[in-house]
Each structure stands twice: as structure tokens, then as C-alpha cells.
Write an enzyme that holds these catalytic residues in place. Structure first.
Site, PDB file in Angstrom:
ATOM      1  N   THR A 121       8.847  26.408  20.211  1.00 44.69           N
ATOM      2  CA  THR A 121       9.547  27.460  19.464  1.00 44.69           C
ATOM      3  C   THR A 121       9.752  28.736  20.283  1.00 44.69           C
ATOM      4  O   THR A 121      10.680  29.494  20.010  1.00 44.69           O
ATOM      5  CB  THR A 121       8.762  27.832  18.184  1.00 44.69           C
ATOM      6  OG1 THR A 121       7.429  28.200  18.558  1.00 44.69           O
ATOM      7  CG2 THR A 121       8.724  26.683  17.204  1.00 44.69           C
ATOM      8  N   ASP A 122       8.903  28.948  21.281  1.00 44.67           N
ATOM      9  CA  ASP A 122       8.931  30.252  21.954  1.00 44.67           C
ATOM     10  C   ASP A 122      10.292  30.605  22.539  1.00 44.67           C
ATOM     11  O   ASP A 122      10.721  31.755  22.469  1.00 44.67           O
ATOM     12  CB  ASP A 122       7.862  30.296  23.065  1.00 44.67           C
ATOM     13  CG  ASP A 122       6.453  30.335  22.488  1.00 44.67           C
ATOM     14  OD1 ASP A 122       6.318  30.575  21.270  1.00 44.67           O
ATOM     15  OD2 ASP A 122       5.485  30.124  23.246  1.00 44.67           O
ATOM     16  N   THR A 124      16.629  34.262  16.414  1.00 37.22           N
ATOM     17  CA  THR A 124      15.578  34.890  17.214  1.00 37.22           C
ATOM     18  C   THR A 124      14.251  34.371  16.687  1.00 37.22           C
ATOM     19  O   THR A 124      14.114  34.214  15.470  1.00 37.22           O
ATOM     20  CB  THR A 124      15.610  36.425  17.005  1.00 37.22           C
ATOM     21  OG1 THR A 124      16.859  36.898  17.465  1.00 37.22           O
ATOM     22  CG2 THR A 124      14.514  37.135  17.758  1.00 37.22           C
ATOM     23  N   GLN A 141      18.503  47.017  19.727  1.00 37.23           N
ATOM     24  CA  GLN A 141      17.111  46.546  19.602  1.00 37.23           C
ATOM     25  C   GLN A 141      16.769  46.187  18.166  1.00 37.23           C
ATOM     26  O   GLN A 141      15.761  45.535  17.916  1.00 37.23           O
ATOM     27  CB  GLN A 141      16.146  47.656  20.051  1.00 37.23           C
ATOM     28  CG  GLN A 141      16.237  47.991  21.504  1.00 37.23           C
ATOM     29  CD  GLN A 141      15.366  49.198  21.874  1.00 37.23           C
ATOM     30  OE1 GLN A 141      14.476  49.595  21.127  1.00 37.23           O
ATOM     31  NE2 GLN A 141      15.625  49.767  23.029  1.00 37.23           N
ATOM     32  N   CYS A 142      17.585  46.661  17.219  1.00 39.29           N
ATOM     33  CA  CYS A 142      17.322  46.354  15.808  1.00 39.29           C
ATOM     34  C   CYS A 142      17.494  44.861  15.575  1.00 39.29           C
ATOM     35  O   CYS A 142      18.275  44.205  16.255  1.00 39.29           O
ATOM     36  CB  CYS A 142      18.295  47.101  14.903  1.00 39.29           C
ATOM     37  SG  CYS A 142      18.094  48.878  14.969  1.00 39.29           S
ATOM     38  N   ASP A 153       5.920  23.207  28.070  1.00 38.27           N
ATOM     39  CA  ASP A 153       5.800  24.286  27.100  1.00 38.27           C
ATOM     40  C   ASP A 153       7.104  25.079  27.252  1.00 38.27           C
ATOM     41  O   ASP A 153       7.572  25.298  28.378  1.00 38.27           O
ATOM     42  CB  ASP A 153       4.601  25.166  27.465  1.00 38.27           C
ATOM     43  CG  ASP A 153       4.335  26.231  26.406  1.00 38.27           C
ATOM     44  OD1 ASP A 153       3.295  26.146  25.740  1.00 38.27           O
ATOM     45  OD2 ASP A 153       5.169  27.162  26.265  1.00 38.27           O
ATOM     46  N   SER A 154       7.677  25.510  26.150  1.00 37.38           N
ATOM     47  CA  SER A 154       9.015  26.099  26.279  1.00 37.38           C
ATOM     48  C   SER A 154       8.998  27.439  27.004  1.00 37.38           C
ATOM     49  O   SER A 154      10.043  27.949  27.386  1.00 37.38           O
ATOM     50  CB  SER A 154       9.700  26.213  24.927  1.00 37.38           C
ATOM     51  OG  SER A 154       9.227  27.311  24.206  1.00 37.38           O
ATOM     52  N   SER A 155       7.834  28.000  27.244  1.00 41.10           N
ATOM     53  CA  SER A 155       7.780  29.219  28.063  1.00 41.10           C
ATOM     54  C   SER A 155       8.194  28.917  29.499  1.00 41.10           C
ATOM     55  O   SER A 155       8.514  29.828  30.261  1.00 41.10           O
ATOM     56  CB  SER A 155       6.370  29.807  28.060  1.00 41.10           C
ATOM     57  OG  SER A 155       5.981  30.054  26.737  1.00 41.10           O
ATOM     58  N   THR A 188       4.675  22.561  20.691  1.00 38.54           N
ATOM     59  CA  THR A 188       3.592  22.278  19.747  1.00 38.54           C
ATOM     60  C   THR A 188       3.838  21.031  18.914  1.00 38.54           C
ATOM     61  O   THR A 188       2.904  20.282  18.610  1.00 38.54           O
ATOM     62  CB  THR A 188       3.434  23.493  18.808  1.00 38.54           C
ATOM     63  OG1 THR A 188       3.096  24.612  19.609  1.00 38.54           O
ATOM     64  CG2 THR A 188       2.342  23.285  17.779  1.00 38.54           C
TER      65      THR A 188
HETATM   66  N1  ASP Z   1       4.161  27.609  23.335  1.00 39.90           N
HETATM   67  C1  ASP Z   1       4.809  26.624  22.513  1.00 39.90           C
HETATM   68  C2  ASP Z   1       6.190  26.392  23.099  1.00 39.90           C
HETATM   69  O1  ASP Z   1       7.075  27.173  22.888  1.00 39.90           O
HETATM   70  C3  ASP Z   1       4.871  27.085  21.107  1.00 39.90           C
HETATM   71  C4  ASP Z   1       5.564  26.145  20.165  1.00 39.90           C
HETATM   72  O2  ASP Z   1       5.969  25.061  20.475  1.00 39.90           O
HETATM   73  O3  ASP Z   1       5.724  26.533  19.008  1.00 39.90           O
HETATM   74  O4  ASP Z   1       6.380  25.419  23.779  1.00 39.90           O
END
Ligand code: ASP
Length: 343
Positions: free
Chosen positions: A89-90, A166, A279-280, A57-59, A13
Site C-alpha cells: 500500500t505504501d 493518496t 499541500q492540502c 516491499d512497495s517502498s 503486506t
Molecule cells: N510496507 C508495505 C508495502 O507497501 C505495506 C503494505 O503492503 O501495506 O509494501
């Protein structure tokens, strides 16, 4: 002497701009970063930029991307005093964790940052994140050495050890948490470094070593009430699987049902490495606390202590890449390699 920073744009982003016609977000030409953030010209250090092509995109981050990123930093390691990586961020916590293991003897800052709102938007959090990250990556202590020679994440006024983080919030500007380790620096009017919490190399001149052999034959198995033998079998019997990050309840507890414990026992006997993380969001695994944890420990499940899932998973990738023998693997998994666990 002027400090120098390599600013690496991988995607996410932060590097987006709103198309004035469609209002949709699209990546802007990163070479024009100085136009978007003219404040960067005011830095007393040299800032060179490098943009991944294509940006992602980091996904879509994969271990091959970590190899590319670590190669880029290695090739430029001697030329720069620090590195700032702009990343979505993902999966930023996964990348920060992976990088922390891949770099051995790191003596320069590698600061990952990004933003919740694109840098080309009026209310963006990206500018402050970027500017403070550069300031941190170029900061030196009284001895002339970098203030934070670690892989870290800087976000919304806080500097975290990367492998302790996280992504916690998909909406708020404070997107990350480091529940089990205090922040490395707090940014307000002054940048307050918590130097007693930062890892400094024993030998500043030890050569950087980059391990790029990652073995991804690892799965994450999250326990839930109602989990069935079919789900557990599907994971534990995957071909080629070497390790499982078992996400358990509370302080490391799992069902005591015979079918479950029996399957774990059988998997360990077959040579699978099972690492127990909670998981906590905060706290640690203590397999001696309840009978439900004791049963796992008895069957050879290893404690992940207070590790995040992101750190546990990428540590397994790294450790399996280092060794084929489970004795060494288990020893490394039970050791604090880069400040990722408290033992
Ligand atoms: N989907 C974006 C990514 O992780 C979200 C972001 O950058 O915050 O690439």
C-alpha cells in the site's frame, strides 16, 4: 464464455503470513494462494496467477518496476479480460498513477489492491479486497465491454481512479482517499458502479500503447515556513533537473520574498518546468486567488490544478519521456490525459 483474470503478485503486506514460531511476517508462496483464499475457486472465471520474483516491499518500487509490470500486462493483454495487481500500500498510488499514464487506449481493467493486515491473518482485510477486485476486474456491462477499463485502486469497499488517490491512513482499513474525484464504485451488498464517472475508450479496438520511456529528472519541493535559500538552491540547481513539483500552501500560494520568487523566475528562465500542486488533501490550485499565487504564475509556474503529488510527479516522468521540448511538455502537463485533473 468464461472470463479470465491474471492475478499478479508484486509483494506487500497482503501476501504475508505469520510464522507460527516467531510470529514475524514473511511472504508466503504465492502459488498457494488458492489454499489461503479457497473462495477464489468459487469464481465463475479463470484466475491465473503470476508472482514477481523476488517480491518487493512497495517502498522499493522504482520506475524499472513499472516497466516490468507494464510489459507483463502488455504481453498478456490479449489473453485476459482483466488484471488484478497485488501491491504494497505504501506506494500503490504512485504505481497506479504511473501505470495510468504509461497505458494509452487501455480498454481492460487494471485493478490494484493490497491490504493492511496480511491475508494469512484472521482479521485480514485482504480477502475482501482481493475477492471484490477480481469481481470488478471481470465485470462487464450490458454492451459486453468491461465495466471499468481504467487503472484503479480497490480498497475497503471503494473503487477509486488510481491517479486520484493518496495513501492517507497507515492504521485504518480505509487506507486510501480520493479527495478530488468521487469513487468509481461503491461496494456493499451490490457493487454500484458510477458509470458517468468512469472513463470509457472512444474506440474499444484501438491498440494498447505502452510508453515505457520515463524521465525521472524531477524533484518535489515542499514549501514550509522557514524554508531557506539553501534548501531551494539545493533542489533547483540539481544537475540534469528538468522539472519540479512545487508543493505550495492552500490554493497554490508560496512566499512572496524576493529571494524566493527570484529563484523560481531564474529556474523557469533556465528551462526548468515548475508545476504547482497544493499541500492540502483536497481542493485545487488557483494562482489568481492571492498575490502569492499571482507572483508564481507571472514567472511561468504551471498550475497542477487538483492533482495529487503522486499524479503530478509520475505525469512529469511520463511527459518528459515523451518530449525534449518544453512547449509540448507544458501543453501535456496542462492537459487532462487520464482523468488525473479537473479542468
Ligand atoms: N510496507 C508495505 C508495502 O507497501 C505495506 C503494505 O503492503 O501495506 O509494501
Amino acid at each position: 464464455m468464461n472470463r479470465s483474470i491474471l492475478l499478479i503478485y508484486t509483494g506487500g503486506t497482503i501476501g504475508m503470513k505469520q510464522d507460527p514460531d516467531t510470529l514475524a511476517l514473511k511472504p508466503f508462496n504465492f502459488n498457494q494462494i488458492l489454499e489461503e483464499v479457497p473462495e477464489l475457486r468459487k469464481f465463475g472465471c479463470r484466475i491465473d496467477t503470476y508472482s514477481f520474483d523476488p517480491v518487493i516491499d512497495s517502498s522499493d518500487v522504482q520506475p524499472a518496476f513499472w516497466v516490468k509490470l507494464t510489459s507483463l500486462i502488455r504481453e498478456n493483454y490479449e489473453k485476459y479480460d482483466g488484471f488484478v495487481v497485488l501491491h504494497g500500500t505504501d506506494t500503490m498510488s504512485y504505481t497506479a498513477s504511473a501505470l495510468s499514464f504509461m497505458f494509452e487506449n487501455l480498454a481492460k481493467p487494471v485493478v490494484l489492491t493490497g491490504s493492511q493486515l496480511p491475508i494469512g491473518m484472521l482479521r485480514t482485510d485482504g480477502k475482501e479486497n482481493l475477492i471484490s477486485s477480481i469481481e470488478i476486474a471481470s465485470a462487464v456491462g450490458p454492451d459486453g465491454h468491461p465495466m471499468v477499463p481504467e487503472v484503479c485502486i480497490y480498497f475497503e469497499s471503494q473503487l477509486y481512479r488510481g491517479n486520484r488517490t493518496t495513501k492517507y491512513n497507515a492504521e485504518n482499513f480505509r487506507a486510501f482517499r480520493s479527495a478530488n474525484y468521487p469513487v468509481l464504485a461503491d461496494v456493499g451488498i451490490h457493487i454500484k458502479y458510477n458509470t458517468s464517472l468512469i472513463r470509457y475508450p472512444l474506440d474499444w479496438n484501438a491498440p494498447l500503447h505502452v510508453s515505457q520511456s520515463l524521465d525521472t529528472n524531477v524533484a518535489v519541493l515542499k514549501i514550509f515556513p522557514g524554508i531557506t535559500p539553501a534548501v531551494v538552491d539545493a533542489v533547483l540547481n540539481m544537475e540534469g533537473l528538468r522539472g519540479v513539483v512545487l508543493e505550495t500552501f492552500g490554493s497554490g500560494n508560496a512566499p512572496t520574498a524576493e529571494w524566493f520568487v527570484g529563484r523560481i523566475k531564474d529556474a523557469v528562465r533556465r528551462g526548468l518546468v515548475v508545476l504547482n500542486v497544493t499541500q492540502c488533501h483536497a481542493g485545487k490550485v488557483d494562482m489568481d486567488a492571492y498575490a502569492t499565487g499571482v507572483a508564481l504564475k507571472r514567472e511561468g509556474v504551471l498550475s497542477g490544478f487538483d492533482s495529487t503529488t503522486e499524479a503530478a510527479l509520475t505525469k512529469m516522468f511520463f511527459v518528459f519521456g515523451q518530449s525534449r521540448g518544453n512547449d509540448k511538455v507544458n501543453k501535456l502537463l496542462q492537459s487532462n490525459l487520464r482523468g488525473e485533473i479537473t479542468i
